[in-house]
Design a protein around this motif. Structure first.
Motif, PDB file in Angstrom:
ATOM      1  N   ASN A 103      -4.461  -0.485  -3.066  1.00 33.85           N
ATOM      2  CA  ASN A 103      -5.180   0.516  -2.294  1.00 33.85           C
ATOM      3  C   ASN A 103      -5.716  -0.127  -1.033  1.00 33.85           C
ATOM      4  OD1 ASN A 103      -5.014   3.055  -3.396  1.00 33.85           O
ATOM      5  ND2 ASN A 103      -6.657   2.716  -4.873  1.00 33.85           N
TER       6      ASN A 103
ATOM      7  N   THR B 288      -5.149  11.399   3.500  1.00 28.48           N
ATOM      8  CA  THR B 288      -4.851  10.366   2.517  1.00 28.48           C
ATOM      9  C   THR B 288      -3.405  10.503   2.088  1.00 28.48           C
ATOM     10  OG1 THR B 288      -7.132  10.404   1.698  1.00 28.48           O
ATOM     11  CG2 THR B 288      -5.478   9.377   0.278  1.00 28.48           C
TER      12      THR B 288
ATOM     13  N   GLU C 272      -8.487   0.494   2.039  1.00 26.41           N
ATOM     14  CA  GLU C 272      -9.629   1.318   2.421  1.00 26.41           C
ATOM     15  C   GLU C 272     -10.466   0.607   3.470  1.00 26.41           C
ATOM     16  OE1 GLU C 272     -11.568   1.680  -1.316  1.00 26.41           O
ATOM     17  OE2 GLU C 272     -10.416   3.424  -1.963  1.00 26.41           O
TER      18      GLU C 272
ATOM     19  N   VAL D 137      -4.207  -1.347  -7.687  1.00 26.26           N
ATOM     20  CA  VAL D 137      -4.282   0.011  -8.222  1.00 26.26           C
ATOM     21  C   VAL D 137      -4.504  -0.043  -9.727  1.00 26.26           C
ATOM     22  CG1 VAL D 137      -2.975   2.132  -8.607  1.00 26.26           C
ATOM     23  CG2 VAL D 137      -2.849   0.973  -6.400  1.00 26.26           C
TER      24      VAL D 137
ATOM     25  N   ALA E 147       0.840  -1.203   0.000  1.00 25.38           N
ATOM     26  CA  ALA E 147       0.000   0.000   0.000  1.00 25.38           C
ATOM     27  C   ALA E 147       0.868   1.244   0.000  1.00 25.38           C
ATOM     28  CB  ALA E 147      -0.924  -0.006   1.211  1.00 25.38           C
TER      29      ALA E 147
ATOM     30  N   ASP F 249      -7.183   5.129 -10.516  1.00 20.88           N
ATOM     31  CA  ASP F 249      -6.719   5.599  -9.209  1.00 20.88           C
ATOM     32  C   ASP F 249      -5.684   6.715  -9.316  1.00 20.88           C
ATOM     33  OD1 ASP F 249      -8.208   3.711  -7.611  1.00 20.88           O
ATOM     34  OD2 ASP F 249      -6.818   2.169  -8.310  1.00 20.88           O
TER      35      ASP F 249
ATOM     36  N   THR G 252      -2.592   6.011  -1.207  1.00 21.51           N
ATOM     37  CA  THR G 252      -2.228   4.661  -0.771  1.00 21.51           C
ATOM     38  C   THR G 252      -2.962   4.230   0.491  1.00 21.51           C
ATOM     39  OG1 THR G 252      -0.336   5.565   0.459  1.00 21.51           O
ATOM     40  CG2 THR G 252       0.052   4.871  -1.811  1.00 21.51           C
TER      41      THR G 252
END
Length: 758
Positions: free
Chosen positions: A69, A137, A71, A80, A63, A84, A129
């Motif tokens: 990614n 972020t 989340e 990714v 990441a 993105d 990332t």
């Protein structure tokens, strides 16, 4: 192992207890679309706790490196994709971290390792990332699309590894190495300011390398910081050879140039500007008409006659967008042979102009207008101070003979003054805003050092000219709308709901109402009028100003909220603003029956370019002024000054020194011996234990504790509270009550900075 990993052998050589390789993890996530750490372990049939933890660490690293990614909670991982990747501009912080500034989404935070690749202002492709514990972020740069600059100015230094050039803010994080041979060839000394070109850009492991091209003189700090700022903000300061040739080929106007123009040389048009003005782009004249009506002529230099569409001059002007004003230096939009010569309405010279010929009723209403190209002959170059002195005492000997000795000029100035008072009433009726703020200018000594920082005063002469310019701008906007001309409008939107709510709560301090959303100009003017005579008016009005949206240029008119106009444009300064030049061209083409010029850019592109270059110029000007003030205050560390609290935050008080108009921070740790709570609604710091209270407008005594030139921050230590603002004289027992909206602001040893236009 229970997985088929093409990199199994290399993993086995590196680790005693191997886990799936990054390649296998990526292909597996691709296959499943989105997985958690636990789900991935189940897919790989990993049960060993050490392997499970190692898999988690590898996912975090992937990441961080922008391969996946991460989340949600628990974290869900996906690969990714191109979707993105975002494009933005790097904004560097002197402490080493930075951000990728994005237009339609939150900015990406860049760690110091990511910042090793880039300089401030570079355009990059990046991906988000993960989210850090502060909710930011985090970003990873995947490509550098464009370098903003190749040349820098810095200070030559040397360490055990050799020579390098240390850059100033905001590129302080990125030294540039140079060779011994390069230093010796130019006989550069340690500590000398130098100009350097990049040879090799930096990477993850090595700093940039460069070549010193010039050793600069450090005799004048002001000139050096301006040169540095021009480079750092990518502001063009040299005109192309083709543009200079075009400008120098023009000659003084003659009677031949009268063709298609109205001859105004008999009229007593005059310019009224500041003492230090060098370019005069507007001249005014007024006369009384039958029935008490007025006729006003606002004559503006006809820049469009010289700067022809898509010509070398035009391309340079478009790139610059605006003139940039620094203390005692201007970077003009046009070469000086035009800006201070042919396009400047100098006295006793024939000059080409575009005229707004406006009819106004005795009630102050515009009853008609027309635009036309003309030729004029200014009969006086007057200054604001001279005209203000004349208004105060027509027999004042400081008033020049060009005003008092010319009955036609004198009659026009008297008429303009009468008209100004009429227009002022109309301004009040439409609730156009007039904030109580202080504009300052820096006075330098012979060596270029700061001698004093002084306030600019605004008398009737300044306001008179402002009203004349507003007349011309509104008529030009109306003409453009009526004829659907391809121009840019000067738009200023009303405040958003969040800012309106903040003022709604704040207005309660004065017992005034303010809507929670969709405020009108009258709502603002009510607070302005109620507070304008208070000693803390400047602090209050500064906060009101901060609640406003930024004005910009766009092809579609939405009006100007601050000035209370339904339609507004910029017509009066084509020497120094490109949108005004565009408007001149469009109006001239319409009134002369010519074709509208076809430009190499779209209106949308022009709106963005001119708005961006305006912001760039403002930021550069503010930076130089802040740098100069900080540099000046280095010589005053330990001295005490009186000041007024102008901003309240959770981490302290910003104080403006009363005599110097310089801002500094009293950190929360130096406010007082109490536990402070920040009341955002009331804009106060309230001591819970002792009832100590600080808010906007309080008069305080501070000592200069330190100056940080990298952060451009001045730190003050609070010595005493001299006088509380009326709205901050809360009773002690009331001060102890927790406010409705609060955040803890107890003493802390960490100093933080904060950053604070029609």
């Amino acid at each position: 192992m229970s997985w088929n990993d093409p990199n199994a052998s290399s993993e086995a050589k590196r680790y005693d207890n191997p886990i799936p390789s990054r390649e296998l993890i990526l292909s597996t996530i691709n296959e499943h679309g989105e997985v958690t750490h636990k789900q991935l372990a189940q897919i790989f049939e990993i049960e060993d706790p050490d392997q499970f933890d190692a898999l988690g660490n590898r996912l975090k690293a992937m990441a961080r490196d922008g391969q996946v990614n991460r989340e949600g909670r628990p974290y869900r991982y996906r690969t990714v994709t191109k979707q993105d990747v975002v494009t933005g501009t790097v904004s560097a912080h002197p402490k080493g971290f930075g951000f990728v500034l994005l237009e339609d989404m939150p900015d990406l935070f860049l760690h110091e390792k990511q910042m090793r690749w880039v300089f401030n202002g570079d355009t990059v492709a990046a991906i988000g990332t993960s989210t850090d514990n502060r909710g930011r972020t985090e970003g990873r740069i995947v490509d550098i699309i464009e370098r903003r600059q190749n040349t820098f100015i810095g200070t030559l230094t040397r360490d055990d590894e050799g020579y390098c050039v240390e850059l100033g803010s905001p590129n302080h994080h990125q030294p540039i190495t140079v060779t011994d041979d390069n230093v010796q060839a130019l006989n550069a000394k340690q500590g000398a300011p130098v100009k350097i070109d990049i040879i090799d850009w930096p990477n993850q492991h090595e700093f940039a390398t460069g070549k010193i091209t010039e050793v600069l003189s450090d005799d004048n700090d002001r000139e050096l910081i301006i040169e540095t700022t021009l480079l750092n903000y990518d502001i063009p300061s040299e005109f192309s050879e083709a543009a200079l040739k075009q400008a120098n080929d023009y000659e003084e106007p003659t009677d031949k140039d009268l063709k298609g123009r109205t001859d105004l040389r008999h009229l007593p048009l005059v310019t009224i500007d500041g003492e230090d003005a060098r370019d005069f782009d507007d001249a005014v004249y007024a006369e009384k008409r039958s029935g008490g009506n007025y006729r006003v002529l606002v004559a503006i230099a006809d820049v469009s006659h010289y700067v022809t569409p898509n010509s070398p001059l035009d391309k340079d002007a478009y790139e610059r967008g605006t003139s940039v004003y620094f203390p005692h230096r201007v970077i003009p939009m046009l070469p000086e042979v035009l800006s201070n010569g042919l396009c400047s309405l100098n006295p006793n010279r024939d000059r080409l102009c575009m005229v707004a010929d406006i009819k106004i009723s005795r009630a102050g209403k515009i009853t008609g207008y027309e635009f036309y190209p003309g030729m004029m002959h200014s009969q006086a170059r007057l200054t604001y101070n001279q005209v203000n002195a004349y208004f105060d005492n027509p027999k004042d000997k400081s008033v020049p003979e060009s005003l008092t000795g010319n009955k036609d000029v004198k009659k026009s100035i008297d008429t303009l003054h009468q008209l100004y008072k009429l227009l002022l009433k109309k301004r009040e009726e439409r609730h156009a805003m007039e904030f109580e703020t202080v504009e300052t200018y820096i006075k330098f000594d012979e060596k270029g050092g700061i001698e004093a920082i002084l306030p600019r005063t605004r008398g009737d002469a300044q306001k008179l000219i402002e009203e004349c310019m507003l007349l011309a701008n509104t008529c030009a906007a109306n003409f453009a709308l009526k004829h659907e001309l391809p121009v840019l409008y000067r738009n200023h939107d009303q405040p958003d709901s969040e800012k309106s709510m903040r003022i709604h709560e704040y207005a309660k301090n004065f017992g005034l109402s303010f809507p929670e959303e969709s405020p009108t100009q009258a709502d603002y003017q009510r607070i302005i009028e109620a507070t304008k005579d208070r000693p803390d008016a400047i602090s209050i009005h500064s906060m009101l100003l901060r609640s406003m949206m930024q004005a910009n240029y766009a092809p579609d008119n939405i009006g100007h909220f601050g000035l209370a106009y339904d339609e507004y444009s910029h017509f009066t300064s084509p020497i120094r603003r490109y949108p005004d030049l565009m408007l001149h061209r469009a109006i001239k083409a319409k009134v002369t029956g010519s074709k509208q010029p076809v430009m190499d850019f779209s209106l949308e592109d022009a709106g963005k370019q001119t708005s961006d270059t305006e912001r760039r110029a403002e930021k550069a000007s503010r930076f130089v002024e802040s740098w100069l003030k900080c540099h000046y205050m280095k010589d005053h560390v330990g001295e005490e000054f009186n000041g007024v609290v102008t901003t309240v935050t959770s981490f302290g008080l910003f104080v403006t020194l009363t005599d110097l108009y310089i801002d500094g921070l009293v950190h929360i740790s130096n406010v007082g011996d109490d536990f402070f709570v920040y009341d955002e609604t009331q804009q106060q710091l309230i001591g819970k234990d002792k009832g100590t209270l600080f808010g906007l407008g309080d008069l305080v005594k501070v000592k200069v504790a330190g100056v940080n030139m990298d952060l451009l921050q001045i730190d003050f230590d609070l010595q005493a509270k001299l006088k509380a603002s009326e709205m901050n004289q809360t009773k002690k027992d009331q001060a102890k009550k927790p406010p409705a909206k609060k955040s803890p602001a107890k003493k802390s040893s960490n100093r933080k900075g904060s950053s604070k236009k029609s």
